[in-house]
Design a protein around this motif. Sequence first.
Motif, PDB file in Angstrom:
ATOM      1  N   THR A  42       0.547   2.064  -1.648  1.00  0.00           N
ATOM      2  CA  THR A  42       1.802   1.515  -0.853  1.00  0.00           C
ATOM      3  C   THR A  42       2.701   0.481  -1.581  1.00  0.00           C
ATOM      4  N   CYS A  43       3.925   0.599  -1.506  1.00  0.00           N
ATOM      5  CA  CYS A  43       4.930  -0.195  -1.908  1.00  0.00           C
ATOM      6  C   CYS A  43       5.059  -1.402  -1.009  1.00  0.00           C
ATOM      7  N   LYS A  44       4.656  -2.485  -1.623  1.00  0.00           N
ATOM      8  CA  LYS A  44       4.829  -3.874  -0.819  1.00  0.00           C
ATOM      9  C   LYS A  44       5.409  -4.680  -1.300  1.00  0.00           C
ATOM     10  N   ALA A  45       6.068  -5.759  -0.639  1.00  0.00           N
ATOM     11  CA  ALA A  45       6.943  -6.941  -1.145  1.00  0.00           C
ATOM     12  C   ALA A  45       6.156  -8.041  -0.986  1.00  0.00           C
ATOM     13  N   SER A  46       6.111  -8.972  -1.837  1.00  0.00           N
ATOM     14  CA  SER A  46       5.561 -10.429  -2.015  1.00  0.00           C
ATOM     15  C   SER A  46       6.159 -11.189  -2.657  1.00  0.00           C
ATOM     16  N   ASN A  47       6.554 -12.489  -1.845  1.00  0.00           N
ATOM     17  CA  ASN A  47       7.112 -13.585  -2.760  1.00  0.00           C
ATOM     18  C   ASN A  47       8.613 -13.047  -3.472  1.00  0.00           C
ATOM     19  N   GLY A  48       9.265 -12.190  -2.871  1.00  0.00           N
ATOM     20  CA  GLY A  48      10.270 -11.460  -3.672  1.00  0.00           C
ATOM     21  C   GLY A  48      10.159 -10.524  -4.705  1.00  0.00           C
ATOM     22  N   ALA A  49       8.809  -9.941  -5.038  1.00  0.00           N
ATOM     23  CA  ALA A  49       8.377  -9.274  -5.965  1.00  0.00           C
ATOM     24  C   ALA A  49       7.813  -8.054  -5.200  1.00  0.00           C
ATOM     25  N   TYR A  50       8.152  -6.834  -6.005  1.00  0.00           N
ATOM     26  CA  TYR A  50       7.425  -5.499  -5.509  1.00  0.00           C
ATOM     27  C   TYR A  50       6.467  -5.037  -6.213  1.00  0.00           C
ATOM     28  N   ALA A  51       5.456  -4.425  -5.554  1.00  0.00           N
ATOM     29  CA  ALA A  51       4.254  -3.980  -6.441  1.00  0.00           C
ATOM     30  C   ALA A  51       3.605  -3.039  -5.407  1.00  0.00           C
ATOM     31  N   TRP A  52       3.012  -1.730  -6.189  1.00  0.00           N
ATOM     32  CA  TRP A  52       2.228  -0.779  -5.446  1.00  0.00           C
ATOM     33  C   TRP A  52       0.958  -1.668  -5.246  1.00  0.00           C
ATOM     34  N   SER A  53       0.331  -1.282  -3.969  1.00  0.00           N
ATOM     35  CA  SER A  53      -0.836  -1.817  -3.659  1.00  0.00           C
ATOM     36  C   SER A  53      -1.961  -0.848  -3.305  1.00  0.00           C
ATOM     37  N   LEU A  54      -3.182  -0.666  -3.633  1.00  0.00           N
ATOM     38  CA  LEU A  54      -3.944   0.327  -3.139  1.00  0.00           C
ATOM     39  C   LEU A  54      -4.228   0.275  -1.667  1.00  0.00           C
ATOM     40  N   LYS A  55      -4.245   1.429  -0.951  1.00  0.00           N
ATOM     41  CA  LYS A  55      -4.192   1.776   0.563  1.00  0.00           C
ATOM     42  C   LYS A  55      -5.578   2.220   0.790  1.00  0.00           C
ATOM     43  N   ALA A  56      -5.862   3.244  -0.074  1.00  0.00           N
ATOM     44  CA  ALA A  56      -7.211   4.060   0.148  1.00  0.00           C
ATOM     45  C   ALA A  56      -7.148   5.164  -0.817  1.00  0.00           C
ATOM     46  N   PRO A  57      -8.593   5.497  -1.112  1.00  0.00           N
ATOM     47  CA  PRO A  57      -8.745   6.784  -1.983  1.00  0.00           C
ATOM     48  C   PRO A  57      -9.019   7.736  -0.882  1.00  0.00           C
ATOM     49  N   ASP A  58      -8.961   9.087  -1.408  1.00  0.00           N
ATOM     50  CA  ASP A  58      -9.136  10.338  -0.540  1.00  0.00           C
ATOM     51  C   ASP A  58      -9.605  11.391  -1.523  1.00  0.00           C
ATOM     52  N   ALA A  59     -10.611  11.340  -1.730  1.00  0.00           N
ATOM     53  CA  ALA A  59     -11.363  12.411  -2.548  1.00  0.00           C
ATOM     54  C   ALA A  59     -12.605  13.267  -1.929  1.00  0.00           C
ATOM     55  N   SER A  60     -13.073  14.142  -2.726  1.00  0.00           N
ATOM     56  CA  SER A  60     -13.931  14.863  -2.170  1.00  0.00           C
ATOM     57  C   SER A  60     -14.968  14.900  -3.291  1.00  0.00           C
ATOM     58  N   LEU A  61     -16.182  14.621  -3.157  1.00  0.00           N
ATOM     59  CA  LEU A  61     -17.301  14.479  -4.086  1.00  0.00           C
ATOM     60  C   LEU A  61     -18.547  15.884  -4.031  1.00  0.00           C
ATOM     61  N   GLN A  62     -18.485  16.149  -5.448  1.00  0.00           N
ATOM     62  CA  GLN A  62     -19.330  17.333  -5.321  1.00  0.00           C
ATOM     63  C   GLN A  62     -20.460  17.415  -6.404  1.00  0.00           C
ATOM     64  N   ASP A  63     -21.560  18.098  -6.297  1.00  0.00           N
ATOM     65  CA  ASP A  63     -22.628  18.203  -7.340  1.00  0.00           C
ATOM     66  C   ASP A  63     -22.183  18.918  -8.347  1.00  0.00           C
ATOM     67  N   ALA A  64     -23.191  18.866  -9.322  1.00  0.00           N
ATOM     68  CA  ALA A  64     -23.012  20.035 -10.688  1.00  0.00           C
ATOM     69  C   ALA A  64     -22.680  21.184 -10.380  1.00  0.00           C
ATOM     70  N   LYS A  65     -22.917  21.846  -9.327  1.00  0.00           N
ATOM     71  CA  LYS A  65     -22.895  23.150  -9.077  1.00  0.00           C
ATOM     72  C   LYS A  65     -21.813  23.352  -8.163  1.00  0.00           C
ATOM     73  N   GLY A  66     -20.975  22.363  -7.793  1.00  0.00           N
ATOM     74  CA  GLY A  66     -19.946  22.519  -6.996  1.00  0.00           C
ATOM     75  C   GLY A  66     -19.948  22.429  -5.521  1.00  0.00           C
ATOM     76  N   ARG A  67     -21.298  22.154  -5.069  1.00  0.00           N
ATOM     77  CA  ARG A  67     -21.373  21.980  -3.731  1.00  0.00           C
ATOM     78  C   ARG A  67     -20.962  20.568  -3.110  1.00  0.00           C
ATOM     79  N   PHE A  68     -20.308  20.854  -1.970  1.00  0.00           N
ATOM     80  CA  PHE A  68     -19.860  19.136  -1.290  1.00  0.00           C
ATOM     81  C   PHE A  68     -21.054  18.339  -1.073  1.00  0.00           C
ATOM     82  N   ILE A  69     -20.697  17.015  -1.652  1.00  0.00           N
ATOM     83  CA  ILE A  69     -21.982  15.849  -1.238  1.00  0.00           C
ATOM     84  C   ILE A  69     -21.099  15.199  -0.213  1.00  0.00           C
TER      85      ILE A  69
END
Length: 161
Positions: A42-69
């Motif tokens: 998310t783009c945030k302002a702080s002390n007159g500067a602007y920077a991208w700040s981590l909001k969250a990951p959004d990922a799917s994890l699978q095993d070596a055979k492609g099964r949902f973990i």
Amino acid sequence: MRNMLASAVFVLVAFASVAHAQGPAAKPAAIEAVGKGVQIYTCKASNGAYAWSLKAPDASLQDAKGRFIAKHFAGPSWQAGDGSIVVGAPVSASPSPDAGAIAWLVLQAKSHSGSGEMADVQYIVRTRTEGGVAPSTGCDANHVGGEVRVPYNAIYLFFRG
């Protein structure tokens, strides 16, 4: 070869940290998964500067055979298919050997819910990352509150307690 060596060293250091915390009877990784998804900034302002700040990951994890973990989301949290959840807290971070990739992490479980696959996970290691770094441009007064989704991949190791 350099990335493989760096990965091996990081995992050994992470395992040593986990083993030290658990004592001499440390168990091997209970779960190894490939995570694919995005890091949301998310783009945030702080002390007159602007920077991208981590909001969250959004990922799917699978095993070596492609099964949902598990699903990976804000917290940072991981929810297995059986509904059990582990929430982690950072213990250490190491820059990725790939300058365009997010850091490698060791996290310790700070909370659990449910009685399934994630119920006794005590440590999570994120290694071999690709991508996911916040953009270096595009965050300014006109974009405050805006979001970007940056693709990434990583290997996750879950250690049981």
